[in-house]
Design a protein around this motif. Structure first.
Motif, PDB file in Angstrom:
ATOM      1  N   LYS A  96       5.982   0.744   2.675  1.00  0.00           N
ATOM      2  CA  LYS A  96       6.972   1.806   2.883  1.00  0.00           C
ATOM      3  C   LYS A  96       6.624   3.017   2.022  1.00  0.00           C
ATOM      4  O   LYS A  96       6.677   4.161   2.485  1.00  0.00           O
ATOM      5  N   TYR A  97       6.258   2.776   0.760  1.00  0.00           N
ATOM      6  CA  TYR A  97       5.872   3.875  -0.135  1.00  0.00           C
ATOM      7  C   TYR A  97       4.650   4.621   0.392  1.00  0.00           C
ATOM      8  O   TYR A  97       4.572   5.848   0.289  1.00  0.00           O
ATOM      9  N   VAL A  98       3.692   3.886   0.954  1.00  0.00           N
ATOM     10  CA  VAL A  98       2.501   4.527   1.530  1.00  0.00           C
ATOM     11  C   VAL A  98       2.901   5.366   2.733  1.00  0.00           C
ATOM     12  O   VAL A  98       2.476   6.513   2.881  1.00  0.00           O
ATOM     13  N   GLN A  99       3.741   4.817   3.608  1.00  0.00           N
ATOM     14  CA  GLN A  99       4.184   5.553   4.797  1.00  0.00           C
ATOM     15  C   GLN A  99       4.930   6.825   4.420  1.00  0.00           C
ATOM     16  O   GLN A  99       4.813   7.845   5.101  1.00  0.00           O
ATOM     17  N   LEU A 100       5.678   6.775   3.333  1.00  0.00           N
ATOM     18  CA  LEU A 100       6.419   7.952   2.868  1.00  0.00           C
ATOM     19  C   LEU A 100       5.556   8.881   2.020  1.00  0.00           C
ATOM     20  O   LEU A 100       6.030   9.876   1.499  1.00  0.00           O
ATOM     21  N   ARG A 101       4.286   8.509   1.866  1.00  0.00           N
ATOM     22  CA  ARG A 101       3.300   9.277   1.095  1.00  0.00           C
ATOM     23  C   ARG A 101       3.652   9.368  -0.392  1.00  0.00           C
ATOM     24  O   ARG A 101       3.325  10.336  -1.066  1.00  0.00           O
ATOM     25  N   ALA A 122       2.646  -7.520 -10.431  1.00  0.00           N
ATOM     26  CA  ALA A 122       2.785  -6.709 -11.643  1.00  0.00           C
ATOM     27  C   ALA A 122       4.112  -5.945 -11.685  1.00  0.00           C
ATOM     28  O   ALA A 122       4.700  -5.780 -12.750  1.00  0.00           O
ATOM     29  N   LEU A 123       4.569  -5.486 -10.531  1.00  0.00           N
ATOM     30  CA  LEU A 123       5.777  -4.653 -10.505  1.00  0.00           C
ATOM     31  C   LEU A 123       7.003  -5.363  -9.956  1.00  0.00           C
ATOM     32  O   LEU A 123       8.108  -4.822  -9.999  1.00  0.00           O
ATOM     33  N   GLY A 124       6.802  -6.545  -9.400  1.00  0.00           N
ATOM     34  CA  GLY A 124       7.935  -7.287  -8.866  1.00  0.00           C
ATOM     35  C   GLY A 124       8.519  -6.671  -7.607  1.00  0.00           C
ATOM     36  O   GLY A 124       9.720  -6.725  -7.379  1.00  0.00           O
ATOM     37  N   ILE A 125       7.663  -6.052  -6.791  1.00  0.00           N
ATOM     38  CA  ILE A 125       8.121  -5.485  -5.523  1.00  0.00           C
ATOM     39  C   ILE A 125       7.362  -6.149  -4.382  1.00  0.00           C
ATOM     40  O   ILE A 125       6.306  -6.724  -4.586  1.00  0.00           O
ATOM     41  N   SER A 126       7.898  -6.068  -3.187  1.00  0.00           N
ATOM     42  CA  SER A 126       7.292  -6.739  -2.037  1.00  0.00           C
ATOM     43  C   SER A 126       6.178  -5.898  -1.409  1.00  0.00           C
ATOM     44  O   SER A 126       6.094  -4.685  -1.628  1.00  0.00           O
ATOM     45  N   ARG A 127       5.356  -6.562  -0.625  1.00  0.00           N
ATOM     46  CA  ARG A 127       4.308  -5.856   0.134  1.00  0.00           C
ATOM     47  C   ARG A 127       4.943  -4.864   1.103  1.00  0.00           C
ATOM     48  O   ARG A 127       4.432  -3.777   1.301  1.00  0.00           O
ATOM     49  N   LYS A 128       6.054  -5.258   1.683  1.00  0.00           N
ATOM     50  CA  LYS A 128       6.766  -4.379   2.615  1.00  0.00           C
ATOM     51  C   LYS A 128       7.176  -3.081   1.914  1.00  0.00           C
ATOM     52  O   LYS A 128       7.042  -1.993   2.476  1.00  0.00           O
ATOM     53  N   THR A 129       7.647  -3.200   0.680  1.00  0.00           N
ATOM     54  CA  THR A 129       8.043  -2.023  -0.093  1.00  0.00           C
ATOM     55  C   THR A 129       6.837  -1.141  -0.377  1.00  0.00           C
ATOM     56  O   THR A 129       6.913   0.090  -0.244  1.00  0.00           O
ATOM     57  N   LEU A 130       5.708  -1.752  -0.749  1.00  0.00           N
ATOM     58  CA  LEU A 130       4.484  -0.972  -0.988  1.00  0.00           C
ATOM     59  C   LEU A 130       4.074  -0.192   0.255  1.00  0.00           C
ATOM     60  O   LEU A 130       3.737   0.988   0.175  1.00  0.00           O
TER      61      LEU A 130
END
Length: 80
Positions: free
Chosen positions: A14-19, A4-12
């Motif tokens: 990373k966003y979770v790790q950065l809260r 849906a957003l055109g971003i990678s699982r790795k990026t997702l």
């Protein structure tokens, strides 16, 4: 959400790790393993992050924007 957003699982992740994103719900998919299920709030946050990065904001700036935009009254001290 990746599609849906055109971003990678790795990026997702990373966003979770950065809260920047809430942790996804993990659901067993039988023989295919475990899958992540993202809430609508997480989808909103992720879309906002992508949009703000395209404008040129850093993840630190975006984290502050997310807090200001989605913080609950309790988190901001407005409830007593």
């Amino acid at each position: 959400m990746v599609e849906a957003l055109g971003i990678s699982r790795k990026t997702l992740h990373k966003y979770v790790q950065l809260r920047l994103l809430p942790v996804p719900v993990l659901v067993s998919d039988g023989k295919q393993g475990v899958r992540s299920r993202w809430t609508l709030v997480a989808l909103d946050h992720a879309a906002f992050i992508v949009e703000q990065q395209e404008i040129g904001h850093t993840l630190t700036e975006i984290a502050a924007m997310i807090t200001a935009r989605w913080a609950t009254a309790e988190e901001t001290g407005l409830l007593e």
